[in-house]
Write a protein that holds these residues in place. Sequence first.
Motif, PDB file in Angstrom:
ATOM      1  N   GLU A 120      35.303  75.939   4.985  1.00  0.00           N
ATOM      2  CA  GLU A 120      34.658  76.255   3.888  1.00  0.00           C
ATOM      3  C   GLU A 120      34.253  77.998   4.111  1.00  0.00           C
ATOM      4  OE1 GLU A 120      33.615  73.577   5.557  1.00  0.00           O
ATOM      5  OE2 GLU A 120      34.348  71.911   4.144  1.00  0.00           O
ATOM      6  N   ARG A 179      35.941  80.028   6.345  1.00  0.00           N
ATOM      7  CA  ARG A 179      37.025  80.932   6.631  1.00  0.00           C
ATOM      8  C   ARG A 179      37.631  81.025   5.292  1.00  0.00           C
ATOM      9  NH1 ARG A 179      37.667  82.327  11.431  1.00  0.00           N
ATOM     10  NH2 ARG A 179      39.823  82.741  11.368  1.00  0.00           N
ATOM     11  N   ALA A 180      37.554  80.121   4.554  1.00  0.00           N
ATOM     12  CA  ALA A 180      38.140  80.334   2.904  1.00  0.00           C
ATOM     13  C   ALA A 180      37.420  81.692   2.294  1.00  0.00           C
ATOM     14  CB  ALA A 180      37.978  79.001   2.228  1.00  0.00           C
ATOM     15  N   PRO A 218      40.546  84.497   2.994  1.00  0.00           N
ATOM     16  CA  PRO A 218      41.799  83.857   3.780  1.00  0.00           C
ATOM     17  C   PRO A 218      42.528  85.023   4.742  1.00  0.00           C
ATOM     18  CG  PRO A 218      41.642  83.320   1.385  1.00  0.00           C
ATOM     19  CD  PRO A 218      40.721  84.321   1.706  1.00  0.00           C
TER      20      PRO A 218
END
Length: 73
Positions: A36, A38-39, A42
């Motif tokens: 979550e 790392r999103a 991107p």
Amino acid sequence: MRLKGYRTLIFNITAALPVIALELLPIIMPVLSLPELRAVLPEDWLPWWVLLTALGNMAMRRVTDTPFGRDRP
């Protein structure tokens, strides 16, 4: 404006935060390597983020005329 002399620094710190979060914090705190987080930025966006940061820096230098930390040239 009261931020005169600090706007470029504020811009650079703000631009660096996602990169720092992606690269350094997961090393220090493994819990932050959750998908979550790392999103937020991107990996395939990272080159574009770097390009936008560089262009933003050029734009800031074009419109500012004061050295860092001073309110007058």
